[in-house]
Design an enzyme around this catalytic site. Structure first.
Site, PDB file in Angstrom:
ATOM      1  N   GLU A 139      -3.693   4.289  -0.848  1.00  0.00           N
ATOM      2  CA  GLU A 139      -3.739   3.480   0.380  1.00  0.00           C
ATOM      3  C   GLU A 139      -3.640   4.410   1.599  1.00  0.00           C
ATOM      4  O   GLU A 139      -4.171   4.106   2.662  1.00  0.00           O
ATOM      5  CB  GLU A 139      -2.598   2.444   0.393  1.00  0.00           C
ATOM      6  CG  GLU A 139      -2.833   1.302   1.371  1.00  0.00           C
ATOM      7  CD  GLU A 139      -1.915   0.108   1.153  1.00  0.00           C
ATOM      8  OE1 GLU A 139      -2.278  -0.826   0.417  1.00  0.00           O
ATOM      9  OE2 GLU A 139      -0.813   0.104   1.728  1.00  0.00           O
ATOM     10  N   HIS A 197      -0.845   9.799 -27.057  1.00  0.00           N
ATOM     11  CA  HIS A 197      -1.469   8.985 -28.113  1.00  0.00           C
ATOM     12  C   HIS A 197      -2.460   7.992 -27.534  1.00  0.00           C
ATOM     13  O   HIS A 197      -2.864   7.050 -28.211  1.00  0.00           O
ATOM     14  CB  HIS A 197      -0.383   8.244 -28.898  1.00  0.00           C
ATOM     15  CG  HIS A 197       0.548   9.181 -29.608  1.00  0.00           C
ATOM     16  ND1 HIS A 197       0.326   9.638 -30.886  1.00  0.00           N
ATOM     17  CD2 HIS A 197       1.686   9.784 -29.183  1.00  0.00           C
ATOM     18  CE1 HIS A 197       1.303  10.457 -31.227  1.00  0.00           C
ATOM     19  NE2 HIS A 197       2.130  10.575 -30.207  1.00  0.00           N
ATOM     20  N   LYS A 255       7.081  -7.097   5.353  1.00  0.00           N
ATOM     21  CA  LYS A 255       7.124  -6.548   6.707  1.00  0.00           C
ATOM     22  C   LYS A 255       6.560  -7.567   7.699  1.00  0.00           C
ATOM     23  O   LYS A 255       7.135  -7.825   8.741  1.00  0.00           O
ATOM     24  CB  LYS A 255       6.315  -5.243   6.717  1.00  0.00           C
ATOM     25  CG  LYS A 255       6.462  -4.443   7.957  1.00  0.00           C
ATOM     26  CD  LYS A 255       5.788  -3.087   7.781  1.00  0.00           C
ATOM     27  CE  LYS A 255       5.539  -2.455   9.132  1.00  0.00           C
ATOM     28  NZ  LYS A 255       4.827  -1.194   9.041  1.00  0.00           N
ATOM     29  N   LYS A 283      -8.887  -9.686   2.060  1.00  0.00           N
ATOM     30  CA  LYS A 283      -7.897 -10.717   2.412  1.00  0.00           C
ATOM     31  C   LYS A 283      -8.573 -11.817   3.226  1.00  0.00           C
ATOM     32  O   LYS A 283      -8.368 -13.006   2.988  1.00  0.00           O
ATOM     33  CB  LYS A 283      -6.783 -10.111   3.281  1.00  0.00           C
ATOM     34  CG  LYS A 283      -5.744  -9.318   2.550  1.00  0.00           C
ATOM     35  CD  LYS A 283      -4.605  -8.995   3.525  1.00  0.00           C
ATOM     36  CE  LYS A 283      -3.777  -7.827   3.059  1.00  0.00           C
ATOM     37  NZ  LYS A 283      -2.838  -7.344   4.048  1.00  0.00           N
ATOM     38  N   GLU A 303       0.544 -13.641  -0.905  1.00  0.00           N
ATOM     39  CA  GLU A 303       1.219 -13.597  -2.205  1.00  0.00           C
ATOM     40  C   GLU A 303       2.708 -13.891  -2.062  1.00  0.00           C
ATOM     41  O   GLU A 303       3.283 -14.736  -2.756  1.00  0.00           O
ATOM     42  CB  GLU A 303       1.064 -12.193  -2.839  1.00  0.00           C
ATOM     43  CG  GLU A 303      -0.323 -11.838  -3.294  1.00  0.00           C
ATOM     44  CD  GLU A 303      -1.197 -11.218  -2.214  1.00  0.00           C
ATOM     45  OE1 GLU A 303      -0.858 -11.362  -1.009  1.00  0.00           O
ATOM     46  OE2 GLU A 303      -2.224 -10.620  -2.563  1.00  0.00           O
ATOM     47  N   GLY A 318       4.750   0.179   4.909  1.00  0.00           N
ATOM     48  CA  GLY A 318       5.201  -0.518   3.705  1.00  0.00           C
ATOM     49  C   GLY A 318       5.377   0.408   2.509  1.00  0.00           C
ATOM     50  O   GLY A 318       6.413   0.393   1.834  1.00  0.00           O
ATOM     51  N   ARG A 319       4.391   1.245   2.246  1.00  0.00           N
ATOM     52  CA  ARG A 319       4.437   2.080   1.037  1.00  0.00           C
ATOM     53  C   ARG A 319       5.448   3.224   1.126  1.00  0.00           C
ATOM     54  O   ARG A 319       5.636   3.972   0.177  1.00  0.00           O
ATOM     55  CB  ARG A 319       3.043   2.580   0.685  1.00  0.00           C
ATOM     56  CG  ARG A 319       2.314   3.315   1.801  1.00  0.00           C
ATOM     57  CD  ARG A 319       0.824   3.447   1.503  1.00  0.00           C
ATOM     58  NE  ARG A 319       0.076   4.014   2.612  1.00  0.00           N
ATOM     59  CZ  ARG A 319      -0.414   3.323   3.619  1.00  0.00           C
ATOM     60  NH1 ARG A 319      -0.204   2.028   3.683  1.00  0.00           N
ATOM     61  NH2 ARG A 319      -1.110   3.921   4.574  1.00  0.00           N
TER      62      ARG A 319
HETATM   63  O1  F6P Z   1      -2.291  -5.234   1.683  1.00  0.00           O
HETATM   64  C1  F6P Z   1      -1.691  -4.033   1.913  1.00  0.00           C
HETATM   65  C2  F6P Z   1      -0.333  -4.155   2.512  1.00  0.00           C
HETATM   66  O2  F6P Z   1      -0.417  -4.334   3.873  1.00  0.00           O
HETATM   67  C3  F6P Z   1       0.511  -2.959   2.153  1.00  0.00           C
HETATM   68  O3  F6P Z   1       0.299  -1.888   2.969  1.00  0.00           O
HETATM   69  C4  F6P Z   1       1.881  -3.509   2.182  1.00  0.00           C
HETATM   70  O4  F6P Z   1       2.755  -2.689   1.502  1.00  0.00           O
HETATM   71  C5  F6P Z   1       1.657  -4.850   1.505  1.00  0.00           C
HETATM   72  O5  F6P Z   1       0.393  -5.255   1.967  1.00  0.00           O
HETATM   73  C6  F6P Z   1       2.692  -5.895   1.764  1.00  0.00           C
HETATM   74  O6  F6P Z   1       2.805  -6.222   3.109  1.00  0.00           O
HETATM   75  P1  F6P Z   1       4.038  -7.025   3.680  1.00  0.00           P
HETATM   76  O7  F6P Z   1       5.267  -6.205   3.453  1.00  0.00           O
HETATM   77  O8  F6P Z   1       3.757  -7.222   5.137  1.00  0.00           O
HETATM   78  O9  F6P Z   1       4.121  -8.339   2.941  1.00  0.00           O
END
Ligand code: F6P
Length: 545
Positions: free
Chosen positions: A354, A385, A208, A513, A214, A268-269
């Site tokens: 979250e 199990h 987003k 972060k 990452e 995002g979620r």
């Molecule tokens: O670190 C949390 C977060 O902001 C989430 O809410 C989101 O889904 C994820 O990081 C990834 O964010 P982006 O889509 O901006 O890379």
């Protein structure tokens, strides 16, 4: 308009629930089942889904009080506000409209004086065309080959929803093979690249913000890998992007035709229904993707229009509040009896934790009651199990959602009755338990002597009275999965409304972060600054050859 501010613990229904709890907390469910109508009274049948919530430690009065609580916390108006696009995500000044991205073309949803539906339909069409063209082979790679593999590069909401749905709907797979790279752990991306042919692999960068460490690190690693074998020009044919950040996408070098937009009013979620779901659409085909949306849309209508006592997400949310705030249960388990749904608990961990892991209410004051639950789980029968011992005989009360399907997917599947007999057996066992007398009767039939029997007795008893919801669905299809996911999304919303918190921001992920980026600089320069004693000593160890 923003959501109303009501401290739930100050409502008359919360106070009544507190005194009611003292009266019913030790009630045995099996006693309550002397009312033969209980199973029917506490079941909601809706389309292909039925929710049996009769195996819970509540009675009609509990339910009435919980329903009053929902009313006193202004749930009805809150639902309207969310669906209408009011800016209920106040700390980010945004609307919350994941429901709009799956809405039908004839709806009108106004945000900032503009109907957003036409642009949603346009972007849905773009996903469809791209999907169809990649699957048919019309869209080809840099070396004019058809794509065989698709890699989704994203994390959190840009990964968990897509990977969960792709895994859940594997049975409906198109000819493309999906892969997911999420962790900043370079071994993760390199391990995945090991299997891939650059000439036939399409990469989708989903972020987003397009600034997430990452995702951008993985995208750059992959870009280098691709350029090394196919040259710089190949980026335009092998990368697509999903983001709100057009500037960064352009700088990365992605072909503008392969850019899919996102809106800031989709968290995002909750975004798998949008272009974030591009890898889902490629994985199952555009028709199945549309059916997934259709299932969610149906659940939206159910949630919006059903009375609270017949409303699946509302009832699930209230039951969960009952255990969380009155029984003081800390966790909730989700146990799908389908291996396809193995990633559902991890997906729900982000969606629930979250969203509702907040300790400040909508007034900015510390809450005096518990909010978000800890969510965990795994598939049945595997979890039987593994951790079921603790649920049956441990000291913690863990309410569980059992999710099962009446029909398997493979016609030649001859094991479904075995799977489902376990499904039914577990909820029955959790509720009924096994008392001293029954254990004794059983042991008396064995070859053990009296002393041996007396020794073993307490270990073999089950207290029972452990609560479960049973969600029984006709069959795992794109549509039923869409409804199931939307059901949990709405449950999260209801709980956030009642707990008087903001469910759609996530400030709690920021601190780590920020610290990580400072630390990275220090590590790269090999110049650790002053931290706490523990961090200092760990850094020293890490930097020492
Ligand atoms: O670190 C949390 C977060 O902001 C989430 O809410 C989101 O889904 C994820 O990081 C990834 O964010 P982006 O889509 O901006 O890379």
């Amino acid at each position: 308009m923003s959501l109303k501010n009501t401290n739930p613990s100050q409502t008359s229904s919360w106070k009544s629930l507190n005194s009611h709890f003292e009266k019913v907390k030790d009630l045995e469910m099996k006693e309550m089942f002397k009312n033969e109508n209980r199973a029917d009274d506490f079941t909601i049948n809706w389309g292909d889904i039925s929710l049996d919530f009769s195996k819970n430690r509540l009675n009609k009065t509990t339910l009435d009080l919980l329903l009053n609580l929902a009313t006193q916390c202004d749930l009805k108006n809150s639902i309207e506000k969310q669906f209408n696009g009011d800016k209920i995500n106040k700390t980010e000044n945004r609307a919350v409209l994941h429901t709009a991205i799956r809405a039908s073309a004839d709806e009108n949803i106004i945000v900032d004086n503009k109907n957003i539906i036409p642009s949603i339909i346009k972007s849905r069409q773009k996903i469809k065309t791209f999907t169809d063209d990649v699957i048919s082979g019309k869209i080809k790679s840099h070396t004019n080959k058809i794509f065989k593999d698709v890699v989704n590069i994203g994390i959190g909401g840009s990964d968990l929803g897509p990977v969960m749905v792709v895994e859940s709907l594997k049975y409906y797979r198109s000819r493309l093979k999906s892969h997911f790279v999420s962790n900043v752990d370079g071994d993760h991306v390199l391990e995945i690249l090991k299997e891939l042919n650059p000439e036939t692999t399409l990469f989708i960068v989903v972020s987003k913000t397009f600034t997430t460490q990452e995702t951008i690190s993985n995208a750059n690693t992959i870009k280098d890998w691709l350029e090394a074998s196919l040259g710089e020009k190949s980026i335009k044919s092998h990368f697509a992007a999903v983001s709100t950040n057009t500037k960064e996408i352009e700088d990365f070098g992605i072909n503008s035709e392969y850019v899919f937009s996102m809106n800031d009013w989709v968290g995002g979620r909750f975004s798998l229904w949008s272009s974030v779901g591009l890898s889902i659409s490629l994985s199952i085909g555009s028709k199945n993707f549309e059916n997934l949306l259709e299932g969610a849309r149906k659940m939206d209508r159910h949630f919006k229009s059903s009375s609270f006592e017949k409303n699946i997400p509302v009832i699930l949310a209230l039951i969960s509040i009952w255990y969380n705030n009155f029984f003081k249960c800390e966790t909730e388990a989700v146990i799908p009896y389908s291996q396809y749904l193995s990633k559902l608990p991890a997906y729900l961990q982000q969606a629930v934790m979250e969203s509702n892991g907040k300790n400040v209410d909508r007034n900015g004051e510390n809450v005096s009651y518990q909010t978000g639950n800890v969510i965990w789980g795994n598939t049945g029968t595997n979890s039987q199990h593994a951790f079921f011992q603790l649920i049956h005989q441990g000291t913690k009360l863990i309410p569980c959602d059992f999710i099962g399907f009446k029909k398997p997917l493979f016609e030649q599947n001859t094991q479904h009755d075995k799977l489902m007999s376990n499904f039914f057996a577990q909820t029955e066992a959790l509720m009924m338990g096994k008392n001293h007398k029954d254990v004794e009767l059983e042991l008396n039939k064995s070859t053990l002597n009296k002393d041996e029997i007396n020794f073993l007795l307490p270990f073999k008893e089950f207290n029972g009275n452990k609560p479960t919801n049973t969600i029984l669905i006709k069959k795992l299809t794109p549509e039923s999965l869409g409804s199931l996911i939307a059901m949990y999304e709405h449950k999260i919303f209801v709980q956030g409304v009642i707990w008087n918190i903001f469910s759609y921001d996530q400030w709690g992920v920021e601190l780590g972060k920020q610290l990580a980026s400072k630390l990275l600089e220090e590590i790269e320069k090999k110049e650790p600054k002053t931290h706490d004693y523990s961090t200092n000593s760990l850094l020293k160890k890490y930097l020492k050859n």
